[in-house]
Design an enzyme around this catalytic site. Sequence first.
Site, PDB file in Angstrom:
ATOM      1  N   LYS A  96       0.847  -1.202   0.000  1.00 47.08           N
ATOM      2  CA  LYS A  96       0.000   0.000   0.000  1.00 47.08           C
ATOM      3  C   LYS A  96       0.880   1.249   0.000  1.00 47.08           C
ATOM      4  CE  LYS A  96      -3.414   2.471   2.900  1.00 47.08           C
ATOM      5  NZ  LYS A  96      -4.266   2.427   4.100  1.00 47.08           N
TER       6      LYS A  96
ATOM      7  N   ASP B 132      -3.130  10.032   3.973  1.00 51.51           N
ATOM      8  CA  ASP B 132      -4.508   9.590   4.189  1.00 51.51           C
ATOM      9  C   ASP B 132      -5.238  10.515   5.155  1.00 51.51           C
ATOM     10  OD1 ASP B 132      -6.885   8.239   4.450  1.00 51.51           O
ATOM     11  OD2 ASP B 132      -6.047   6.560   5.610  1.00 51.51           O
TER      12      ASP B 132
ATOM     13  N   LYS C 123     -10.693  12.229   8.818  1.00 50.96           N
ATOM     14  CA  LYS C 123     -10.151  11.819  10.116  1.00 50.96           C
ATOM     15  C   LYS C 123     -10.125  13.007  11.078  1.00 50.96           C
ATOM     16  CE  LYS C 123      -6.970   8.219   8.448  1.00 50.96           C
ATOM     17  NZ  LYS C 123      -7.571   7.086   9.131  1.00 50.96           N
TER      18      LYS C 123
ATOM     19  N   ASP D 159       1.231   6.278   5.656  1.00 52.24           N
ATOM     20  CA  ASP D 159       0.314   5.307   5.075  1.00 52.24           C
ATOM     21  C   ASP D 159       0.852   4.659   3.787  1.00 52.24           C
ATOM     22  OD1 ASP D 159      -1.993   3.955   5.635  1.00 52.24           O
ATOM     23  OD2 ASP D 159      -3.326   5.337   4.567  1.00 52.24           O
TER      24      ASP D 159
ATOM     25  N   ASP E   6     -12.715   6.444   4.250  1.00 49.50           N
ATOM     26  CA  ASP E   6     -11.440   6.253   4.946  1.00 49.50           C
ATOM     27  C   ASP E   6     -10.950   4.799   4.848  1.00 49.50           C
ATOM     28  OD1 ASP E   6      -9.228   6.960   6.368  1.00 49.50           O
ATOM     29  OD2 ASP E   6     -10.233   7.134   8.312  1.00 49.50           O
TER      30      ASP E   6
ATOM     31  N   GLU F 272      -9.842   3.247   2.420  1.00 45.48           N
ATOM     32  CA  GLU F 272      -9.379   3.408   1.035  1.00 45.48           C
ATOM     33  C   GLU F 272      -8.266   2.440   0.672  1.00 45.48           C
ATOM     34  OE1 GLU F 272      -8.098   5.012   3.498  1.00 45.48           O
ATOM     35  OE2 GLU F 272      -5.981   4.703   3.035  1.00 45.48           O
TER      36      GLU F 272
ATOM     37  N   ARG G 109      -7.919  -0.747   1.080  1.00 45.19           N
ATOM     38  CA  ARG G 109      -8.393  -1.962   0.407  1.00 45.19           C
ATOM     39  C   ARG G 109      -8.863  -1.666  -1.015  1.00 45.19           C
ATOM     40  NH1 ARG G 109     -12.558  -2.787   5.286  1.00 45.19           N
ATOM     41  NH2 ARG G 109     -10.893  -1.628   6.308  1.00 45.19           N
TER      42      ARG G 109
HETATM   43  N1  BES Z   1      -4.475   4.095   7.007  1.00 50.67           N
HETATM   44  C1  BES Z   1      -5.606   3.815   7.823  1.00 50.67           C
HETATM   45  C2  BES Z   1      -5.314   2.817   8.925  1.00 50.67           C
HETATM   46  C3  BES Z   1      -4.545   3.335  10.115  1.00 50.67           C
HETATM   47  C4  BES Z   1      -5.159   4.151  11.039  1.00 50.67           C
HETATM   48  C5  BES Z   1      -3.261   2.931  10.331  1.00 50.67           C
HETATM   49  C6  BES Z   1      -4.456   4.578  12.138  1.00 50.67           C
HETATM   50  C7  BES Z   1      -2.557   3.350  11.437  1.00 50.67           C
HETATM   51  C8  BES Z   1      -3.154   4.172  12.347  1.00 50.67           C
HETATM   52  C9  BES Z   1      -6.725   3.232   6.958  1.00 50.67           C
HETATM   53  O1  BES Z   1      -6.812   3.761   5.691  1.00 50.67           O
HETATM   54  C10 BES Z   1      -8.005   3.564   7.653  1.00 50.67           C
HETATM   55  O2  BES Z   1      -8.315   4.711   7.759  1.00 50.67           O
HETATM   56  N2  BES Z   1      -8.702   2.543   8.109  1.00 50.67           N
HETATM   57  C11 BES Z   1      -9.926   2.713   8.812  1.00 50.67           C
HETATM   58  C12 BES Z   1     -10.884   1.648   8.348  1.00 50.67           C
HETATM   59  C13 BES Z   1     -12.280   1.849   8.857  1.00 50.67           C
HETATM   60  C14 BES Z   1     -12.901   3.070   8.248  1.00 50.67           C
HETATM   61  C15 BES Z   1     -13.081   0.615   8.546  1.00 50.67           C
HETATM   62  C16 BES Z   1      -9.646   2.596  10.300  1.00 50.67           C
HETATM   63  O3  BES Z   1      -8.855   1.726  10.696  1.00 50.67           O
HETATM   64  O4  BES Z   1     -10.184   3.388  11.051  1.00 50.67           O
HETATM   65 ZN    ZN Z   2      -5.094   4.481   4.870  1.00 53.26          ZN
HETATM   66 MN    MN Z   3      -7.964   5.531   5.632  1.00 52.46          MN
END
Ligand code: BES
Ligand code: ZN
Ligand code: MN
Length: 503
Positions: free
Chosen positions: A267, A272, A279, A290, A349, A351, A353
């Site tokens: 990735k 992000d 966020k 990210d 968010d 994104e 996947r």
């Molecule tokens: N890049 C983030 C995951 C992340 C968040 C990694 C905080 C490290 C610290 C990812 O894109 C994301 O935002 N995931 C969401 C998924 C949710 C919306 C199902 C998450 O983990 O909150």
């Molecule tokens: Zn992300």
């Molecule tokens: Mn995200």
Amino acid sequence: MEFHVKSGTPEKQRTACLVVGVFLSRKLTEPARPIDKAAGGLLSNILRKGDLEGKAGQTLLLHTAPNLLCERILLVGCGKERKFDDTQFARVVDAATRALGKTGVTEFVSYLTELEVKGRDIGWKIAKAAEVTENAVYEFNQLKSKKDKDKKIIRKVTLSVPSRSDLTIGEHAVRIGQSIAKGMTLARNLGNLPGNICTPTYLANTAKKFDQEYGTKTKVLDESAMQKLGMGALLSVSRGSRQPARLIVCEYHGGNQDDAPVALVGKGLTFDAGGISIKPATAMDEMKYDMCGGASVLGAIKAIAEMKLPINVVGIIPSSENLPDGDANKPGDIVTSMAGITIEILNTDAEGRLILCDALSYAESFKPVVVVDIATLTGACVVALGDQASGLLGNSDGLCKELFNAGKISNDRAWQLPLWDGYQKQLDSNFADIANIGGRGAGTITAACFLSRFTKKMKWAHLDIAGTAWKTGKEKGATGRPVALLTHFLIHRCNGYKPAENT
Ligand code: BES
Ligand code: ZN
Ligand code: MN
């Protein structure tokens, strides 16, 4: 930094600094004894006075030593002898290097590699010492305007092996450790660079530079090429960004012409913000990390190219930003992926996947023996495993075991979570084939469930590095994980890679 291996008596070394260990409580390690003896009991006298207990990571620098050819001696606490394992070894080597980094020493000879580490041989210790030493001096100050020009840096490190017969294996191991360190340094630099510098185009250019240096073949797909392939999920993420998306494809050919490659998919989300499902502001700067999955793919390729590993690997990095914009994805939008599966985007968010699923479909065209994706995918993984282990899931138990073992040997651990069918229904959508989120429970698993829909025809595993790729707080910075895990995984796949063939 230059590394050498040497076998020889410690008290006869001519060096700016000798590094030797002390176990808890105040017990000289084996290599420290002849030094102590030659110097008329200097070390045991100091220990008796209570200046160093021997706790893991403690250090004491001595400047005078009678009858010795070294200018200094660094005593390093090694903790309890009975508990001297991989983790302790790495910690002690790290502490020693950091302590020396604060002195004027530019060269040293370390006897820490002669200490017995539970279940590990000399090759392991030398490789690990080289990797940890190089990483311990790492600093990211390329964007600070004032540089410390007079700072002394460590240029040459000599690691000792118990006997001359260990030299060949030692030299081979140095090469492994140093190559991994180089890969980790690249991954750390890319991670630490801010989003306004490390853009998808920047990542692509970094990969292209490999071609001259290592003879890799890099192809970069722009948005119109991705459009032609039908990558509607990936492109939907980049629609909200002014930086054009890139799909970076870097082929390393070290194996037989027609051997199927290992595919590594990372990735590469260079920032992000969450998109329309934005966020919160706290620590949002850390979302520059990210892209660490993509960086670890480039780091692993660098490492194996440095050691000319006889294997074929294709690195695939979908790279984009995720920002709110008038043209960005909206909750409820439905997009069509390259695989033809339609996706309801319930949270913009989630994104990672979306960009990974199209990259995984693309990976299929290489007919890889196995595919491993690496991604800072879910905050839920940080909750589940913290900063100790990366999350590990997949559709092949054999592949998962290989990655788990590679994590163990490299001290860059991963821990498997289940991918049972029962979790799949959390992705049901009323309006499309699947939704891009799976509700409150098991966030790391449902993210992997999503990816599993696109990898049915391959042996696939997924590493969620959200908790391991960087450190937060005072020591904020990229860790270079899981470059060591990936490199050991690839080394292990080359049964033919033995020291004799490489020297
Ligand atoms: N890049 C983030 C995951 C992340 C968040 C990694 C905080 C490290 C610290 C990812 O894109 C994301 O935002 N995931 C969401 C998924 C949710 C919306 C199902 C998450 O983990 O909150
Ligand atoms: Zn992300
Ligand atoms: Mn995200």
